[in-house]
Enzyme design. Structure first.
Site, PDB file in Angstrom:
ATOM      1  N   LYS A  11       0.824  -1.207   0.000  1.00 47.37           N
ATOM      2  CA  LYS A  11       0.000   0.000   0.000  1.00 47.37           C
ATOM      3  C   LYS A  11       0.870   1.274   0.000  1.00 47.37           C
ATOM      4  O   LYS A  11       2.086   1.211   0.238  1.00 47.37           O
ATOM      5  CB  LYS A  11      -0.943  -0.040   1.215  1.00 47.37           C
ATOM      6  N   TYR A  51     -12.480  -2.294  -4.074  1.00 45.07           N
ATOM      7  CA  TYR A  51     -12.995  -2.463  -2.714  1.00 45.07           C
ATOM      8  C   TYR A  51     -14.521  -2.406  -2.656  1.00 45.07           C
ATOM      9  O   TYR A  51     -15.084  -2.136  -1.593  1.00 45.07           O
ATOM     10  CB  TYR A  51     -12.393  -1.399  -1.792  1.00 45.07           C
ATOM     11  N   PHE A  59     -15.865   2.912   6.900  1.00 42.62           N
ATOM     12  CA  PHE A  59     -14.476   3.279   6.602  1.00 42.62           C
ATOM     13  C   PHE A  59     -14.185   3.338   5.106  1.00 42.62           C
ATOM     14  O   PHE A  59     -13.044   3.572   4.696  1.00 42.62           O
ATOM     15  CB  PHE A  59     -13.498   2.310   7.282  1.00 42.62           C
ATOM     16  N   THR A  93      -5.313  -6.945  10.748  1.00 45.80           N
ATOM     17  CA  THR A  93      -5.639  -5.705  10.033  1.00 45.80           C
ATOM     18  C   THR A  93      -5.158  -4.474  10.786  1.00 45.80           C
ATOM     19  O   THR A  93      -4.620  -3.536  10.192  1.00 45.80           O
ATOM     20  CB  THR A  93      -7.171  -5.623   9.835  1.00 45.80           C
ATOM     21  N   ARG A 104       2.650  -6.155   9.159  1.00 47.81           N
ATOM     22  CA  ARG A 104       1.928  -5.003   9.708  1.00 47.81           C
ATOM     23  C   ARG A 104       2.501  -4.558  11.053  1.00 47.81           C
ATOM     24  O   ARG A 104       2.581  -3.358  11.332  1.00 47.81           O
ATOM     25  CB  ARG A 104       0.433  -5.314   9.795  1.00 47.81           C
ATOM     26  N   ASN A 114      -2.012   0.436   6.666  1.00 46.51           N
ATOM     27  CA  ASN A 114      -1.583  -0.851   7.233  1.00 46.51           C
ATOM     28  C   ASN A 114      -0.729  -1.692   6.275  1.00 46.51           C
ATOM     29  O   ASN A 114      -0.732  -2.918   6.336  1.00 46.51           O
ATOM     30  CB  ASN A 114      -2.776  -1.627   7.807  1.00 46.51           C
ATOM     31  N   HIS A 117      -2.193  -5.380   1.486  1.00 46.56           N
ATOM     32  CA  HIS A 117      -3.465  -6.065   1.268  1.00 46.56           C
ATOM     33  C   HIS A 117      -3.157  -7.480   0.844  1.00 46.56           C
ATOM     34  O   HIS A 117      -2.194  -7.715   0.111  1.00 46.56           O
ATOM     35  CB  HIS A 117      -4.267  -5.381   0.144  1.00 46.56           C
ATOM     36  N   GLU A 128      -9.334 -10.925  -7.808  1.00 44.94           N
ATOM     37  CA  GLU A 128      -8.398  -9.811  -7.596  1.00 44.94           C
ATOM     38  C   GLU A 128      -7.188  -9.910  -8.535  1.00 44.94           C
ATOM     39  O   GLU A 128      -6.695  -8.889  -9.014  1.00 44.94           O
ATOM     40  CB  GLU A 128      -7.949  -9.779  -6.132  1.00 44.94           C
TER      41      GLU A 128
HETATM   42  P1  RTP Z   1      -6.949  -6.113   3.283  1.00 47.42           P
HETATM   43  O1  RTP Z   1      -8.283  -6.399   2.637  1.00 47.42           O
HETATM   44  O2  RTP Z   1      -6.427  -4.727   3.005  1.00 47.42           O
HETATM   45  O3  RTP Z   1      -5.945  -7.176   3.021  1.00 47.42           O
HETATM   46  O4  RTP Z   1      -7.127  -6.135   4.858  1.00 47.42           O
HETATM   47  P2  RTP Z   1      -8.026  -7.087   5.747  1.00 47.42           P
HETATM   48  O5  RTP Z   1      -8.604  -8.209   4.923  1.00 47.42           O
HETATM   49  O6  RTP Z   1      -7.202  -7.411   6.932  1.00 47.42           O
HETATM   50  O7  RTP Z   1      -9.185  -6.097   6.165  1.00 47.42           O
HETATM   51  P3  RTP Z   1     -10.646  -5.859   5.528  1.00 47.42           P
HETATM   52  O8  RTP Z   1     -11.639  -6.176   6.584  1.00 47.42           O
HETATM   53  O9  RTP Z   1     -10.768  -6.558   4.208  1.00 47.42           O
HETATM   54  O10 RTP Z   1     -10.645  -4.288   5.302  1.00 47.42           O
HETATM   55  C1  RTP Z   1     -10.007  -3.716   4.184  1.00 47.42           C
HETATM   56  C2  RTP Z   1      -9.174  -2.534   4.631  1.00 47.42           C
HETATM   57  O11 RTP Z   1     -10.055  -1.537   5.136  1.00 47.42           O
HETATM   58  C3  RTP Z   1      -9.450  -0.850   6.222  1.00 47.42           C
HETATM   59  N1  RTP Z   1     -10.269  -0.992   7.412  1.00 47.42           N
HETATM   60  N2  RTP Z   1     -10.486   0.015   8.217  1.00 47.42           N
HETATM   61  N3  RTP Z   1     -11.391   1.645  10.324  1.00 47.42           N
HETATM   62  C4  RTP Z   1     -11.748   0.369  10.282  1.00 47.42           C
HETATM   63  O12 RTP Z   1     -12.453  -0.139  11.138  1.00 47.42           O
HETATM   64  C5  RTP Z   1     -11.273  -0.447   9.190  1.00 47.42           C
HETATM   65  N4  RTP Z   1     -11.529  -1.715   9.003  1.00 47.42           N
HETATM   66  C6  RTP Z   1     -10.885  -2.065   7.864  1.00 47.42           C
HETATM   67  C7  RTP Z   1      -8.097  -1.495   6.469  1.00 47.42           C
HETATM   68  O13 RTP Z   1      -7.094  -0.695   5.858  1.00 47.42           O
HETATM   69  C8  RTP Z   1      -8.220  -2.841   5.779  1.00 47.42           C
HETATM   70  O14 RTP Z   1      -6.962  -3.298   5.350  1.00 47.42           O
HETATM   71 MG    MG Z   2      -9.694  -7.894   3.131  1.00 46.42          MG
END
Ligand code: RTP
Ligand code: MG
Length: 141
Positions: A11, A51, A59, A93, A104, A114, A117, A128
Site C-alpha cells: 500500500k 474495494y 471506513f 488488520t 503489519r 496498514n 493487502h 483480484e
Molecule cells: P486487506 O483487505 O487490506 O488485506 O485487509 P483485511 O482483509 O485485513 O481487512 P478488511 O476487513 O478486508 O478491510 C479492508 C481494509 O479496510 C481498512 N479498514 N479500516 N477503520 C476500520 O475499522 C477499518 N476496518 C478495515 C483497512 O485498511 C483494511 O486493510
Molecule cells: Mg480484506
C-alpha cells in the site's frame, strides 16, 4: 495443501517508506514466488471497484482516499497454501493487534495505513488477480 495464487498489494504507506524490497523478501523467504508485478497509482474509480465489497462500510471513503494517496506495488504470489500463508505474514488488520514479526507489526502505522493487502479466499484471489493482471502477464514456473 495445494499450490495457490493470491494477490498482494504493498500500500502507499509502505511504498513511501521504501520497504517494497523488505516486504517481498518476506514473501520469498516463506516460499511464495512473485509471478506478476506492477507499480501503479490507482484512480478513485479503480479503488472503488477493487474495494466494492466494502462500499457500505463506514471506513470506505477513508480506505479509498488512502489507497489513491500514492503509488502501490501490486503482485500475484504463488506457492503452497499461498492465501493463508500471505495472511499469516501480513498479521492482523490493525497493526496494534498484529503479532510481532508480521509485516503489519513491523511496517504499518494504523488500521488505514496498514502496509499491505492480501486476498482472503480462493474466489477473491482469482477475481483480484484478474482485476490487475491479464493471463499473459503471469509468469508461473
Ligand atoms: P486487506 O483487505 O487490506 O488485506 O485487509 P483485511 O482483509 O485485513 O481487512 P478488511 O476487513 O478486508 O478491510 C479492508 C481494509 O479496510 C481498512 N479498514 N479500516 N477503520 C476500520 O475499522 C477499518 N476496518 C478495515 C483497512 O485498511 C483494511 O486493510
Ligand atoms: Mg480484506
Amino acid at each position: 495443501m495445494s499450490v495457490e495464487r493470491t494477490l498482494s498489494i504493498i500500500k502507499p504507506d509502505a511504498v513511501a517508506k521504501n520497504v517494497i524490497g523488505q516486504i517481498i523478501a518476506r514473501f520469498e523467504g516463506a516460499g511464495l514466488k512473485v509471478i506478476a508485478a506492477r507499480m501503479m497509482h490507482l484512480s478513485r474509480a479503480d479503488a472503488e471497484r477493487f474495494y466494492a465489497v466494502h462500499s457500505a462500510r463506514p471506513f470506505f471513503k477513508d480506505l479509498v482516499d488512502f489507497m489513491i494517496s500514492g503509488p502501490v506495488f501490486v503482485q500475484a504470489l504463488e506457492g503452497e497454501n499461498a492465501i493463508q500463508k500471505n495472511r499469516d505474514l501480513m498479521g492482523a488488520t490493525d497493526p496494534k493487534k498484529a503479532e510481532k514479526g508480521t509485516i503489519r507489526a513491523d511496517f504499518a502505522d494504523s488500521i488505514d495505513a496498514n502496509a499491505v493487502h492480501g486476498s482472503d479466499a480462493p474466489e477473491t484471489a482469482k477475481a483480484e488477480i484478474a482485476f490487475f493482471f491479464p493471463e499473459i502477464n503471469i509468469h508461473s514456473r
